[in-house]
Design a protein around this motif. Structure first.
Motif, mmCIF file in Angstrom:
data_model
loop_
_atom_site.group_PDB
_atom_site.id
_atom_site.type_symbol
_atom_site.label_atom_id
_atom_site.label_comp_id
_atom_site.label_asym_id
_atom_site.label_seq_id
_atom_site.Cartn_x
_atom_site.Cartn_y
_atom_site.Cartn_z
ATOM 1 N N GLU A 14 39.477 35.895 47.409
ATOM 2 C CA GLU A 14 39.090 36.698 46.258
ATOM 3 C C GLU A 14 37.679 37.207 46.485
ATOM 4 O OE1 GLU A 14 38.961 34.228 42.748
ATOM 5 O OE2 GLU A 14 38.167 35.844 41.521
ATOM 6 N N PRO A 69 39.914 40.232 50.528
ATOM 7 C CA PRO A 69 40.970 39.227 50.376
ATOM 8 C C PRO A 69 42.069 39.369 51.435
ATOM 9 C CG PRO A 69 40.320 40.019 48.245
ATOM 10 C CD PRO A 69 39.566 40.863 49.245
ATOM 11 N N THR A 84 36.073 33.642 46.303
ATOM 12 C CA THR A 84 36.715 32.367 46.609
ATOM 13 C C THR A 84 37.234 32.435 48.040
ATOM 14 O OG1 THR A 84 37.387 32.054 44.309
ATOM 15 C CG2 THR A 84 38.535 30.742 45.957
#
Ligand SMILES: *[C@@H]1O[C@H](CO)[C@@H](O)[C@H](O)[C@H]1NC(C)=O
Length: 228
Positions: free
Chosen positions: A134, A154, A177
Protein backbone atom coordinates in the motif's frame (compact mmCIF):
# COMPACT_ATOMS: atom_id res chain seq x y z
CA UNK A 1 25.86 -72.10 7.76
CA UNK A 2 28.12 -70.31 5.33
CA UNK A 3 31.85 -70.64 5.39
CA UNK A 4 32.40 -67.03 6.43
CA UNK A 5 29.93 -67.25 9.29
CA UNK A 6 31.67 -70.28 10.67
CA UNK A 7 35.01 -68.58 10.37
CA UNK A 8 33.98 -66.10 13.02
CA UNK A 9 34.48 -68.79 15.58
CA UNK A 10 37.64 -70.18 14.09
CA UNK A 11 40.51 -68.44 15.78
CA UNK A 12 42.99 -70.23 13.50
CA UNK A 13 41.85 -67.97 10.61
CA UNK A 14 42.85 -64.61 12.06
CA UNK A 15 42.58 -62.61 8.81
CA UNK A 16 39.05 -63.78 8.03
CA UNK A 17 37.99 -63.23 11.62
CA UNK A 18 39.31 -59.69 11.48
CA UNK A 19 37.38 -59.02 8.27
CA UNK A 20 34.14 -60.25 9.85
CA UNK A 21 34.66 -58.12 12.93
CA UNK A 22 35.18 -55.08 10.74
CA UNK A 23 31.96 -55.85 8.82
CA UNK A 24 30.01 -56.26 12.06
CA UNK A 25 31.49 -53.04 13.43
CA UNK A 26 30.47 -51.27 10.21
CA UNK A 27 26.87 -52.48 10.43
CA UNK A 28 26.54 -51.72 14.11
CA UNK A 29 27.87 -48.20 13.47
CA UNK A 30 25.30 -47.81 10.68
CA UNK A 31 22.51 -49.04 12.97
CA UNK A 32 23.44 -46.74 15.81
CA UNK A 33 23.63 -43.73 13.47
CA UNK A 34 20.16 -44.66 12.09
CA UNK A 35 18.69 -44.81 15.57
CA UNK A 36 20.31 -41.45 16.39
CA UNK A 37 18.84 -39.91 13.24
CA UNK A 38 15.33 -40.89 14.28
CA UNK A 39 15.72 -39.62 17.84
CA UNK A 40 14.20 -36.21 18.74
CA UNK A 41 17.68 -34.68 19.04
CA UNK A 42 18.05 -34.88 15.25
CA UNK A 43 14.43 -34.14 14.29
CA UNK A 44 13.37 -32.10 11.25
CA UNK A 45 13.11 -28.88 13.22
CA UNK A 46 14.33 -27.38 16.46
CA UNK A 47 11.84 -25.01 18.05
CA UNK A 48 13.72 -22.43 20.12
CA UNK A 49 13.66 -22.63 23.88
CA UNK A 50 13.59 -18.85 24.31
CA UNK A 51 14.25 -19.21 28.04
CA UNK A 52 17.82 -20.25 27.19
CA UNK A 53 20.43 -17.77 25.98
CA UNK A 54 21.00 -17.63 22.20
CA UNK A 55 24.23 -19.20 20.89
CA UNK A 56 26.11 -18.63 17.62
CA UNK A 57 24.21 -21.61 16.17
CA UNK A 58 20.79 -20.47 17.44
CA UNK A 59 18.72 -21.36 20.50
CA UNK A 60 18.67 -24.83 22.08
CA UNK A 61 15.59 -26.90 21.10
CA UNK A 62 12.66 -27.11 23.47
CA UNK A 63 11.29 -30.61 24.10
CA UNK A 64 9.10 -31.89 21.24
CA UNK A 65 6.31 -32.54 23.75
CA UNK A 66 6.21 -28.79 24.51
CA UNK A 67 5.93 -27.71 20.85
CA UNK A 68 2.55 -26.37 19.70
CA UNK A 69 1.22 -24.83 16.48
CA UNK A 70 1.61 -21.41 18.09
CA UNK A 71 5.39 -21.85 17.90
CA UNK A 72 4.93 -21.51 14.10
CA UNK A 73 2.21 -18.83 13.91
CA UNK A 74 2.43 -15.07 14.34
CA UNK A 75 0.29 -12.01 13.50
CA UNK A 76 2.12 -9.25 11.64
CA UNK A 77 -0.08 -6.45 12.96
CA UNK A 78 0.88 -2.81 12.35
CA UNK A 79 3.24 -1.41 14.97
CA UNK A 80 2.81 1.98 16.61
CA UNK A 81 4.26 4.75 14.43
CA UNK A 82 7.20 6.26 16.32
CA UNK A 83 9.08 9.55 15.99
CA UNK A 84 11.47 10.80 14.77
CA UNK A 85 11.22 8.66 11.62
CA UNK A 86 7.42 8.16 11.57
CA UNK A 87 7.46 4.46 10.94
CA UNK A 88 6.32 1.38 12.82
CA UNK A 89 8.11 -1.93 12.49
CA UNK A 90 6.84 -5.37 13.51
CA UNK A 91 9.35 -8.20 13.37
CA UNK A 92 8.63 -11.89 12.93
CA UNK A 93 12.11 -13.17 13.71
CA UNK A 94 13.18 -16.11 15.88
CA UNK A 95 12.62 -14.26 19.17
CA UNK A 96 8.99 -13.71 18.05
CA UNK A 97 8.37 -17.13 16.43
CA UNK A 98 10.37 -19.91 18.16
CA UNK A 99 9.62 -22.25 15.23
CA UNK A 100 11.97 -20.22 12.98
CA UNK A 101 15.00 -21.47 14.94
CA UNK A 102 17.59 -22.86 12.52
CA UNK A 103 15.41 -22.37 9.42
CA UNK A 104 17.24 -19.36 7.99
CA UNK A 105 14.13 -17.30 7.23
CA UNK A 106 12.08 -14.55 8.89
CA UNK A 107 9.72 -11.69 8.08
CA UNK A 108 8.67 -8.19 9.11
CA UNK A 109 6.03 -5.58 8.47
CA UNK A 110 6.69 -1.86 8.05
CA UNK A 111 4.10 0.90 8.25
CA UNK A 112 5.37 4.34 7.26
CA UNK A 113 3.32 7.49 7.87
CA UNK A 114 3.08 10.17 5.17
CA UNK A 115 6.52 11.85 4.81
CA UNK A 116 7.99 9.17 7.07
CA UNK A 117 11.14 7.16 6.34
CA UNK A 118 12.90 3.97 7.31
CA UNK A 119 16.35 5.53 7.50
CA UNK A 120 19.69 4.19 6.26
CA UNK A 121 20.33 0.78 7.77
CA UNK A 122 21.80 -2.66 7.11
CA UNK A 123 20.95 -6.24 8.02
CA UNK A 124 24.37 -7.83 8.57
CA UNK A 125 23.02 -11.40 8.47
CA UNK A 126 20.38 -11.45 5.74
CA UNK A 127 19.29 -10.72 2.21
CA UNK A 128 15.91 -8.98 2.13
CA UNK A 129 12.91 -8.86 -0.21
CA UNK A 130 10.62 -5.90 0.48
CA UNK A 131 7.11 -6.07 -1.02
CA UNK A 132 5.00 -2.90 -1.17
CA UNK A 133 1.33 -3.53 -0.37
CA UNK A 134 0.00 0.00 0.00
CA UNK A 135 1.28 3.49 -0.82
CA UNK A 136 4.31 4.67 -2.76
CA UNK A 137 7.98 4.62 -1.75
CA UNK A 138 11.34 5.65 -3.07
CA UNK A 139 13.64 2.87 -1.91
CA UNK A 140 17.10 1.64 -2.68
CA UNK A 141 20.56 0.66 -1.55
CA UNK A 142 23.98 2.22 -1.85
CA UNK A 143 27.25 0.48 -2.65
CA UNK A 144 30.77 1.96 -2.82
CA UNK A 145 30.32 2.41 -6.57
CA UNK A 146 26.60 2.92 -7.26
CA UNK A 147 23.11 3.83 -6.04
CA UNK A 148 20.28 1.43 -6.89
CA UNK A 149 17.04 3.26 -6.08
CA UNK A 150 13.60 3.57 -7.58
CA UNK A 151 9.98 4.56 -6.97
CA UNK A 152 7.87 1.50 -6.05
CA UNK A 153 4.10 1.04 -6.01
CA UNK A 154 1.78 -1.63 -4.59
CA UNK A 155 2.75 -5.07 -5.89
CA UNK A 156 6.36 -4.02 -6.56
CA UNK A 157 9.22 -5.54 -4.65
CA UNK A 158 12.88 -4.71 -4.19
CA UNK A 159 15.80 -6.92 -3.15
CA UNK A 160 18.38 -5.62 -0.69
CA UNK A 161 21.46 -7.89 -0.82
CA UNK A 162 22.96 -8.87 2.54
CA UNK A 163 24.77 -6.10 4.39
CA UNK A 164 23.92 -3.31 1.90
CA UNK A 165 23.02 0.11 3.28
CA UNK A 166 19.40 0.77 2.32
CA UNK A 167 16.44 3.10 2.95
CA UNK A 168 12.71 3.41 2.27
CA UNK A 169 11.08 6.83 1.92
CA UNK A 170 7.30 7.36 1.84
CA UNK A 171 6.89 9.61 -1.20
CA UNK A 172 3.15 9.11 -1.72
CA UNK A 173 -0.07 10.33 -0.15
CA UNK A 174 -1.03 8.51 3.03
CA UNK A 175 0.45 5.50 4.74
CA UNK A 176 2.80 2.89 3.29
CA UNK A 177 2.42 -0.76 4.25
CA UNK A 178 5.16 -3.16 3.22
CA UNK A 179 6.16 -6.70 4.14
CA UNK A 180 9.72 -7.98 4.23
CA UNK A 181 11.23 -11.46 4.05
CA UNK A 182 14.77 -12.25 5.22
CA UNK A 183 17.21 -15.07 4.56
CA UNK A 184 18.02 -15.47 8.26
CA UNK A 185 15.96 -16.17 11.37
CA UNK A 186 17.91 -13.31 12.91
CA UNK A 187 18.66 -10.66 10.21
CA UNK A 188 20.25 -8.13 12.59
CA UNK A 189 19.67 -4.38 12.30
CA UNK A 190 22.15 -1.52 12.32
CA UNK A 191 20.68 1.96 11.93
CA UNK A 192 23.30 4.40 10.68
CA UNK A 193 21.90 7.32 12.69
CA UNK A 194 21.81 5.16 15.80
CA UNK A 195 25.44 4.13 15.38
CA UNK A 196 26.60 7.70 14.81
CA UNK A 197 24.37 9.77 17.11
CA UNK A 198 22.69 7.56 19.76
CA UNK A 199 25.70 6.97 22.01
CA UNK A 200 28.19 8.99 24.08
CA UNK A 201 31.13 9.01 21.65
CA UNK A 202 32.32 12.63 22.08
CA UNK A 203 31.08 14.98 19.34
CA UNK A 204 34.63 16.18 18.41
CA UNK A 205 35.57 12.52 17.77
CA UNK A 206 32.45 12.00 15.62
CA UNK A 207 33.34 15.24 13.79
CA UNK A 208 36.90 14.06 13.11
CA UNK A 209 35.66 10.65 11.99
CA UNK A 210 32.86 11.91 9.71
CA UNK A 211 33.87 15.50 8.67
CA UNK A 212 30.43 16.69 9.91
CA UNK A 213 30.25 20.02 11.79
CA UNK A 214 30.14 19.73 15.60
CA UNK A 215 26.91 21.82 15.99
CA UNK A 216 25.18 19.49 13.51
CA UNK A 217 26.41 16.43 15.46
CA UNK A 218 25.17 17.91 18.77
CA UNK A 219 21.79 18.57 17.14
CA UNK A 220 21.56 14.99 15.82
CA UNK A 221 22.71 13.52 19.16
CA UNK A 222 19.88 15.40 20.86
CA UNK A 223 17.43 14.01 18.30
CA UNK A 224 18.58 10.37 18.45
CA UNK A 225 19.28 10.07 22.18
CA UNK A 226 23.05 10.48 22.21
CA UNK A 227 25.24 12.67 24.41
CA UNK A 228 28.79 13.99 24.63
C1 LIG B 1 7.90 -28.37 29.03
O1 LIG B 1 6.61 -28.61 29.61
C2 LIG B 1 6.68 -29.01 30.97
C3 LIG B 1 5.28 -29.38 31.39
O2 LIG B 1 4.36 -28.33 31.12
C4 LIG B 1 7.29 -27.89 31.80
O3 LIG B 1 7.38 -28.29 33.15
C5 LIG B 1 8.67 -27.59 31.27
O4 LIG B 1 9.22 -26.45 31.96
C6 LIG B 1 8.62 -27.28 29.79
N1 LIG B 1 9.98 -27.13 29.31
C7 LIG B 1 10.32 -26.17 28.46
C8 LIG B 1 11.77 -26.12 28.09
O5 LIG B 1 9.54 -25.36 27.97
Amino acid sequence: MSQSHISLYQTHHPRRTMKMILIILFFSALLSSTSLASSPVFSDFCVADLACPITPSGYPCKPTANVTVNDFVFSLLPATILSPYSFGFTTAIVKDIPGLNGLGISAARADIAENGVIPMHTHPNANEILIILEGQVFAGFITPTAVYAKTLKPGDLIVFPQGQLHFILNTGKGRVTAFAAYSSQNPGLQLLNGLLFANNLPSPIVASATFLDIPQIIKLKARFGGSG
